[in-house]
Design an enzyme around this catalytic site. Sequence first.
Site, PDB file in Angstrom:
ATOM      1  N   ASN A   1      33.622   8.838-113.622  1.00 23.85           N
ATOM      2  CA  ASN A   1      33.307   9.893-114.579  1.00 23.85           C
ATOM      3  C   ASN A   1      34.442  10.002-115.599  1.00 23.85           C
ATOM      4  O   ASN A   1      35.615   9.873-115.240  1.00 23.85           O
ATOM      5  CB  ASN A   1      33.131  11.232-113.854  1.00 23.85           C
ATOM      6  CG  ASN A   1      31.927  11.225-112.925  1.00 23.85           C
ATOM      7  OD1 ASN A   1      30.905  10.627-113.238  1.00 23.85           O
ATOM      8  ND2 ASN A   1      32.050  11.879-111.778  1.00 23.85           N
TER       9      ASN A   1
ATOM     10  N   CYS B   1      49.418  16.275-110.885  1.00 23.66           N
ATOM     11  CA  CYS B   1      48.134  15.591-110.688  1.00 23.66           C
ATOM     12  C   CYS B   1      47.811  15.522-109.193  1.00 23.66           C
ATOM     13  O   CYS B   1      48.611  15.030-108.393  1.00 23.66           O
ATOM     14  CB  CYS B   1      48.205  14.190-111.288  1.00 23.66           C
ATOM     15  SG  CYS B   1      46.814  13.137-110.833  1.00 23.66           S
TER      16      CYS B   1
ATOM     17  N   CYS C   1      47.916  11.955-107.791  1.00 24.79           N
ATOM     18  CA  CYS C   1      49.304  11.471-107.682  1.00 24.79           C
ATOM     19  C   CYS C   1      49.970  12.090-106.451  1.00 24.79           C
ATOM     20  O   CYS C   1      50.758  11.423-105.770  1.00 24.79           O
ATOM     21  CB  CYS C   1      50.092  11.783-108.948  1.00 24.79           C
ATOM     22  SG  CYS C   1      49.726  10.659-110.330  1.00 24.79           S
TER      23      CYS C   1
ATOM     24  N   HIS D   1      49.263   6.329-112.799  1.00 26.79           N
ATOM     25  CA  HIS D   1      48.427   7.396-113.350  1.00 26.79           C
ATOM     26  C   HIS D   1      47.845   7.006-114.703  1.00 26.79           C
ATOM     27  O   HIS D   1      48.584   6.765-115.655  1.00 26.79           O
ATOM     28  CB  HIS D   1      49.241   8.689-113.503  1.00 26.79           C
ATOM     29  CG  HIS D   1      48.436   9.817-114.076  1.00 26.79           C
ATOM     30  ND1 HIS D   1      47.788  10.750-113.279  1.00 26.79           N
ATOM     31  CD2 HIS D   1      48.132  10.151-115.353  1.00 26.79           C
ATOM     32  CE1 HIS D   1      47.135  11.595-114.053  1.00 26.79           C
ATOM     33  NE2 HIS D   1      47.336  11.252-115.322  1.00 26.79           N
TER      34      HIS D   1
ATOM     35  N   HIS E   1      34.199   6.234-107.606  1.00 20.04           N
ATOM     36  CA  HIS E   1      33.469   6.680-106.419  1.00 20.04           C
ATOM     37  C   HIS E   1      32.700   5.482-105.868  1.00 20.04           C
ATOM     38  O   HIS E   1      31.936   4.843-106.600  1.00 20.04           O
ATOM     39  CB  HIS E   1      32.456   7.772-106.780  1.00 20.04           C
ATOM     40  CG  HIS E   1      33.035   9.007-107.389  1.00 20.04           C
ATOM     41  ND1 HIS E   1      33.195  10.182-106.682  1.00 20.04           N
ATOM     42  CD2 HIS E   1      33.490   9.273-108.642  1.00 20.04           C
ATOM     43  CE1 HIS E   1      33.702  11.114-107.466  1.00 20.04           C
ATOM     44  NE2 HIS E   1      33.889  10.592-108.671  1.00 20.04           N
TER      45      HIS E   1
ATOM     46  N   HIS F   1      42.692  11.770-113.080  1.00 21.79           N
ATOM     47  CA  HIS F   1      43.373  10.542-112.662  1.00 21.79           C
ATOM     48  C   HIS F   1      42.261   9.532-112.410  1.00 21.79           C
ATOM     49  O   HIS F   1      41.381   9.802-111.570  1.00 21.79           O
ATOM     50  CB  HIS F   1      44.218  10.817-111.410  1.00 21.79           C
ATOM     51  CG  HIS F   1      44.987   9.632-110.875  1.00 21.79           C
ATOM     52  ND1 HIS F   1      46.358   9.673-110.628  1.00 21.79           N
ATOM     53  CD2 HIS F   1      44.581   8.396-110.505  1.00 21.79           C
ATOM     54  CE1 HIS F   1      46.758   8.502-110.142  1.00 21.79           C
ATOM     55  NE2 HIS F   1      45.696   7.708-110.047  1.00 21.79           N
TER      56      HIS F   1
ATOM     57  N   ASP G   1      36.362  10.874 -99.843  1.00 17.43           N
ATOM     58  CA  ASP G   1      36.181  12.065-100.665  1.00 17.43           C
ATOM     59  C   ASP G   1      36.075  13.290 -99.761  1.00 17.43           C
ATOM     60  O   ASP G   1      35.416  13.267 -98.714  1.00 17.43           O
ATOM     61  CB  ASP G   1      34.920  11.930-101.526  1.00 17.43           C
ATOM     62  CG  ASP G   1      34.894  12.932-102.660  1.00 17.43           C
ATOM     63  OD1 ASP G   1      35.010  12.516-103.823  1.00 17.43           O
ATOM     64  OD2 ASP G   1      34.758  14.154-102.379  1.00 17.43           O
TER      65      ASP G   1
ATOM     66  N   HIS H   1      39.543   7.279-111.291  1.00 14.11           N
ATOM     67  CA  HIS H   1      39.076   7.020-109.931  1.00 14.11           C
ATOM     68  C   HIS H   1      37.645   6.512-109.971  1.00 14.11           C
ATOM     69  O   HIS H   1      36.873   6.847-110.874  1.00 14.11           O
ATOM     70  CB  HIS H   1      39.166   8.275-109.054  1.00 14.11           C
ATOM     71  CG  HIS H   1      38.476   9.477-109.610  1.00 14.11           C
ATOM     72  ND1 HIS H   1      39.023  10.268-110.586  1.00 14.11           N
ATOM     73  CD2 HIS H   1      37.263  10.038-109.324  1.00 14.11           C
ATOM     74  CE1 HIS H   1      38.187  11.257-110.878  1.00 14.11           C
ATOM     75  NE2 HIS H   1      37.114  11.139-110.132  1.00 14.11           N
TER      76      HIS H   1
HETATM   77  P1  5GP Z   1      35.254  13.650-110.349  1.00  8.00           P
HETATM   78  O1  5GP Z   1      34.349  14.840-110.379  1.00  8.00           O
HETATM   79  O2  5GP Z   1      36.551  13.914-111.079  1.00  8.00           O
HETATM   80  O3  5GP Z   1      34.605  12.375-110.776  1.00  8.00           O
HETATM   81  O4  5GP Z   1      35.600  13.417-108.810  1.00  8.00           O
HETATM   82  C1  5GP Z   1      36.640  14.041-108.161  1.00  8.00           C
HETATM   83  C2  5GP Z   1      36.362  13.903-106.694  1.00  8.00           C
HETATM   84  O5  5GP Z   1      37.545  14.245-105.986  1.00  8.00           O
HETATM   85  C3  5GP Z   1      35.274  14.824-106.184  1.00  8.00           C
HETATM   86  O6  5GP Z   1      34.227  14.053-105.612  1.00  8.00           O
HETATM   87  C4  5GP Z   1      35.973  15.716-105.150  1.00  8.00           C
HETATM   88  O7  5GP Z   1      35.184  15.990-104.023  1.00  8.00           O
HETATM   89  C5  5GP Z   1      37.196  14.881-104.803  1.00  8.00           C
HETATM   90  N1  5GP Z   1      38.342  15.678-104.400  1.00  8.00           N
HETATM   91  C6  5GP Z   1      38.820  16.789-105.020  1.00  8.00           C
HETATM   92  N2  5GP Z   1      39.918  17.232-104.385  1.00  8.00           N
HETATM   93  C7  5GP Z   1      40.133  16.400-103.330  1.00  8.00           C
HETATM   94  C8  5GP Z   1      41.125  16.343-102.301  1.00  8.00           C
HETATM   95  O8  5GP Z   1      42.054  17.153-102.228  1.00  8.00           O
HETATM   96  N3  5GP Z   1      41.024  15.334-101.388  1.00  8.00           N
HETATM   97  C9  5GP Z   1      40.015  14.410-101.451  1.00  8.00           C
HETATM   98  N4  5GP Z   1      39.998  13.468-100.508  1.00  8.00           N
HETATM   99  N5  5GP Z   1      39.072  14.419-102.422  1.00  8.00           N
HETATM  100  C10 5GP Z   1      39.122  15.399-103.342  1.00  8.00           C
HETATM  101 ZN    ZN Z   2      47.698  11.111-111.254  1.00  7.76          ZN
END
Ligand code: 5GP
Ligand code: ZN
Length: 113
Positions: A86, A4, A7, A46, A101, A97, A30, A99
Site C-alpha cells: 500500500n 518508525c 524500524c 527505512h 503483505h 515504512h 502481521d 512493506h
Molecule cells: P498498511 O496498512 O500500512 O499497508 O499495513 C500495516 C500493517 O501493519 C497492518 O496490516 C497492521 O496490522 C500491521 N501492524 C501494525 N502494527 C503492528 C505491530 O506492532 N506488529 C505487527 N506484527 N504488525 C503490525
Molecule cells: Zn522505518
Amino acid sequence: MSDCLFCKIIAGEIPSTKVFENDKILAFKDINPQAPVHILIIPKEHYESVNALDEDSAPIVAEIMLVAKRLADEFHLSNGYRIITNIGDDGCQSVKHLHFHLLGGTKLSERMA
Ligand code: 5GP
Ligand code: ZN
C-alpha cells in the site's frame, strides 16, 4: 527512523513473530491477520514506500519477492497467494515504512479495491 514502528521492530524494541531474517530483510507475522497466513516483509533500511525507491534501492524489491516466494513455500501456499504493498493515503498505507503483505491460506477476494 527513530519514530518508525517497523524500524523499532527491526531494532527489537517492539516484539514480533519473525519468520525470516537476513542482513537486508525481515519478515514477521502481521499483528492483525487478514488471512490464515499474513506476513509482512520489509527492508531493514527505512524507505517510506515504493515512492521513496530509486534505481539504486529498487533491487531490494526483487529480493523481497524471492523471500515472499520462499515463505509461500514454507507456509504451504502451493494453491496461490497474494503480495500487496500500500502506498500513501489513497492506498491506505498506515505504517510509513515500505512493506509487502504476503497473504494466503484461503481463497482470497477477487476484489482489488
Ligand atoms: P498498511 O496498512 O500500512 O499497508 O499495513 C500495516 C500493517 O501493519 C497492518 O496490516 C497492521 O496490522 C500491521 N501492524 C501494525 N502494527 C503492528 C505491530 O506492532 N506488529 C505487527 N506484527 N504488525 C503490525
Ligand atoms: Zn522505518
